[in-house]
Design an enzyme around this catalytic site. Sequence first.
Site, PDB file in Angstrom:
ATOM      1  N   CYS A 111       0.822  -1.220   0.000  1.00  0.00           N
ATOM      2  CA  CYS A 111       0.000   0.000   0.000  1.00  0.00           C
ATOM      3  C   CYS A 111       0.854   1.268   0.000  1.00  0.00           C
ATOM      4  O   CYS A 111       0.317   2.361  -0.174  1.00  0.00           O
ATOM      5  CB  CYS A 111      -0.944  -0.014   1.204  1.00  0.00           C
ATOM      6  SG  CYS A 111      -2.005  -1.462   1.208  1.00  0.00           S
ATOM      7  N   HIS A 247      -3.045   6.861   3.429  1.00  0.00           N
ATOM      8  CA  HIS A 247      -3.540   5.655   2.793  1.00  0.00           C
ATOM      9  C   HIS A 247      -4.877   5.289   3.436  1.00  0.00           C
ATOM     10  O   HIS A 247      -4.997   5.258   4.663  1.00  0.00           O
ATOM     11  CB  HIS A 247      -2.508   4.534   2.962  1.00  0.00           C
ATOM     12  CG  HIS A 247      -3.045   3.178   2.665  1.00  0.00           C
ATOM     13  ND1 HIS A 247      -3.772   2.908   1.521  1.00  0.00           N
ATOM     14  CD2 HIS A 247      -2.981   2.010   3.355  1.00  0.00           C
ATOM     15  CE1 HIS A 247      -4.129   1.646   1.529  1.00  0.00           C
ATOM     16  NE2 HIS A 247      -3.668   1.073   2.628  1.00  0.00           N
ATOM     17  N   ASN A 277     -10.250  -0.160   0.799  1.00  0.00           N
ATOM     18  CA  ASN A 277      -8.799  -0.037   0.744  1.00  0.00           C
ATOM     19  C   ASN A 277      -8.333  -0.466  -0.647  1.00  0.00           C
ATOM     20  O   ASN A 277      -8.371  -1.650  -0.969  1.00  0.00           O
ATOM     21  CB  ASN A 277      -8.196  -0.928   1.841  1.00  0.00           C
ATOM     22  CG  ASN A 277      -6.680  -0.930   1.821  1.00  0.00           C
ATOM     23  OD1 ASN A 277      -6.045  -0.453   0.890  1.00  0.00           O
ATOM     24  ND2 ASN A 277      -6.098  -1.506   2.868  1.00  0.00           N
TER      25      ASN A 277
HETATM   26  O1  UT7 Z   1      -3.265  -1.479   3.923  1.00  0.00           O
HETATM   27  C1  UT7 Z   1      -3.182  -2.082   5.187  1.00  0.00           C
HETATM   28  C2  UT7 Z   1      -4.247  -3.121   5.219  1.00  0.00           C
HETATM   29  N1  UT7 Z   1      -4.695  -3.595   6.478  1.00  0.00           N
HETATM   30  C3  UT7 Z   1      -5.445  -2.952   7.397  1.00  0.00           C
HETATM   31  O2  UT7 Z   1      -5.685  -1.794   7.364  1.00  0.00           O
HETATM   32  C4  UT7 Z   1      -6.010  -3.788   8.506  1.00  0.00           C
HETATM   33  C5  UT7 Z   1      -6.006  -3.146   9.836  1.00  0.00           C
HETATM   34  N2  UT7 Z   1      -6.857  -3.895  10.750  1.00  0.00           N
HETATM   35  C6  UT7 Z   1      -8.203  -3.704  10.818  1.00  0.00           C
HETATM   36  O3  UT7 Z   1      -8.722  -2.858  10.106  1.00  0.00           O
HETATM   37  C7  UT7 Z   1      -9.004  -4.520  11.788  1.00  0.00           C
HETATM   38  O4  UT7 Z   1      -8.155  -5.324  12.549  1.00  0.00           O
HETATM   39  C8  UT7 Z   1     -10.092  -5.385  11.095  1.00  0.00           C
HETATM   40  C9  UT7 Z   1     -11.152  -4.485  10.503  1.00  0.00           C
HETATM   41  C10 UT7 Z   1      -9.447  -6.237  10.013  1.00  0.00           C
HETATM   42  C11 UT7 Z   1     -10.746  -6.304  12.106  1.00  0.00           C
HETATM   43  O5  UT7 Z   1     -11.339  -5.551  13.168  1.00  0.00           O
HETATM   44  P1  UT7 Z   1     -11.176  -6.039  14.661  1.00  0.00           P
HETATM   45  O6  UT7 Z   1     -11.920  -5.076  15.487  1.00  0.00           O
HETATM   46  O7  UT7 Z   1      -9.712  -6.202  14.913  1.00  0.00           O
HETATM   47  O8  UT7 Z   1     -11.951  -7.426  14.651  1.00  0.00           O
HETATM   48  P2  UT7 Z   1     -11.424  -8.884  15.021  1.00  0.00           P
HETATM   49  O9  UT7 Z   1     -10.543  -9.409  13.957  1.00  0.00           O
HETATM   50  O10 UT7 Z   1     -10.910  -8.872  16.424  1.00  0.00           O
HETATM   51  O11 UT7 Z   1     -12.773  -9.689  14.989  1.00  0.00           O
HETATM   52  C12 UT7 Z   1     -13.835  -9.446  15.946  1.00  0.00           C
HETATM   53  C13 UT7 Z   1     -14.975 -10.369  15.648  1.00  0.00           C
HETATM   54  C14 UT7 Z   1     -14.572 -11.837  15.522  1.00  0.00           C
HETATM   55  O12 UT7 Z   1     -15.601 -12.615  16.086  1.00  0.00           O
HETATM   56  P3  UT7 Z   1     -15.453 -13.233  17.570  1.00  0.00           P
HETATM   57  O13 UT7 Z   1     -14.225 -14.099  17.494  1.00  0.00           O
HETATM   58  O14 UT7 Z   1     -15.258 -12.063  18.468  1.00  0.00           O
HETATM   59  O15 UT7 Z   1     -16.736 -13.961  17.760  1.00  0.00           O
HETATM   60  C15 UT7 Z   1     -14.563 -12.080  14.036  1.00  0.00           C
HETATM   61  O16 UT7 Z   1     -14.809 -13.412  13.699  1.00  0.00           O
HETATM   62  O17 UT7 Z   1     -15.588 -10.037  14.411  1.00  0.00           O
HETATM   63  C16 UT7 Z   1     -15.688 -11.193  13.563  1.00  0.00           C
HETATM   64  N3  UT7 Z   1     -15.555 -10.782  12.181  1.00  0.00           N
HETATM   65  C17 UT7 Z   1     -16.600 -10.389  11.429  1.00  0.00           C
HETATM   66  N4  UT7 Z   1     -17.921 -10.314  11.684  1.00  0.00           N
HETATM   67  C18 UT7 Z   1     -18.715  -9.862  10.679  1.00  0.00           C
HETATM   68  C19 UT7 Z   1     -14.411 -10.680  11.436  1.00  0.00           C
HETATM   69  N5  UT7 Z   1     -14.714 -10.220  10.219  1.00  0.00           N
HETATM   70  C20 UT7 Z   1     -16.051 -10.044  10.171  1.00  0.00           C
HETATM   71  C21 UT7 Z   1     -16.933  -9.586   9.189  1.00  0.00           C
HETATM   72  N6  UT7 Z   1     -18.244  -9.513   9.492  1.00  0.00           N
HETATM   73  N7  UT7 Z   1     -16.529  -9.217   7.955  1.00  0.00           N
END
Ligand code: UT7
Length: 320
Positions: A111, A247, A277
């Site tokens: 990115c 970004h 993104n």
């Molecule tokens: O260019 C650089 C690219 N990368 C980034 O910018 C990524 C940076 N990171 C993030 O933006 C965040 O970490 C995410 C948006 C990817 C994830 O958010 P989070 O608040 O860290 O969520 P998490 O991974 O801790 O997941 C929380 C819950 C989980 O369920 P449980 O285990 O708590 O029951 C996931 O399974 O949310 C669930 N989950 C979803 N639910 C609905 C994960 N993805 C989804 C989804 N829809 N798409």
Amino acid sequence: MTTRIIGTGSSIPNRKVTNDDLAKIMDTSDEWIYSRTGIHSRHLVEQETTTGMASDAAQKAMENAGVSPEEIDLIIVGTVSGDMCYPSTACLVQAKIGAVNAVAYDISAGCSGFLFALNTAHAYIQSGIYQCALVIGAETLSKMMDWNDRSTCVLFGDGAGAAIVKANNAGIRAITQHSDGAGGDVLVCSNRGSNNPFVTSDTKLDYTKMEGQEVFKFAVKMVPKCVQEVIEKAGLSVDDVDYFLLHQANKRIIESVSKRLKVSLDKFPTNIEHYGNTSAASIPILLDELNRKNTFQKGDIIVMSGFGAGLTWGATLLEW
Ligand code: UT7
């Protein structure tokens, strides 16, 4: 002598995919995606290609700059999702737009690709080697997603953005770039098997894998740091900056950076809501949108900051 952005362009695929559209094919919701990321929709390619969108953005940037293809000395495309392993996307764009006098190649910096491409063009221009460059960020990451991994695939979109830069007395004032290869395993796409008959290998293609929380922590720590670094290098203070173009990875990352820098969120324009993104394309697409709305006044101070796979991150400070 420095490097000035004199024209911009962008290209977005036709097909808009909303969070509600995604909720029809996977277990997710608009509420989850929007509250966690600030994304409502993204555009994904159907017939469009990385090369086609990059060339379209380049044409628009040339028109905006009033520059002919023959005037371009250098084409650099930041991409990790070219249509071919080789030739480079930059060479394919060169052929499409007829930039017969240019040297053309790609930069792979995730990115940060557009920013590193811009900084590379700047180094050539500042040293007097080249005078006019076409810098592009273009991606079709949709083809490299694991569409069964809802935590990652919902974040990304496709698109391209371009800028024409030229030697000038005003423009880029300072740059900073960093890499941490040892930390790169939090965002990877191995995606290629071996066809070597003397090697036994599992040729199953692999797709993007991301440890979202680790990438999030990396971004909110390193982006404010490198933004401060580039401002100091330019001999300015945070208050001197009119716009921060980050970004577009996650609205929460942008909010955190604004908080850490103690700068109003109003100075951080965003379009992540509409495009998700788009990796290396996100900064030049945002830049083009703002340029076409005549947002920037001559003399405005703009800081751009990219971060992503590698790990790579950096910032560029320029006077518009
Ligand atoms: O260019 C650089 C690219 N990368 C980034 O910018 C990524 C940076 N990171 C993030 O933006 C965040 O970490 C995410 C948006 C990817 C994830 O958010 P989070 O608040 O860290 O969520 P998490 O991974 O801790 O997941 C929380 C819950 C989980 O369920 P449980 O285990 O708590 O029951 C996931 O399974 O949310 C669930 N989950 C979803 N639910 C609905 C994960 N993805 C989804 C989804 N829809 N798409």
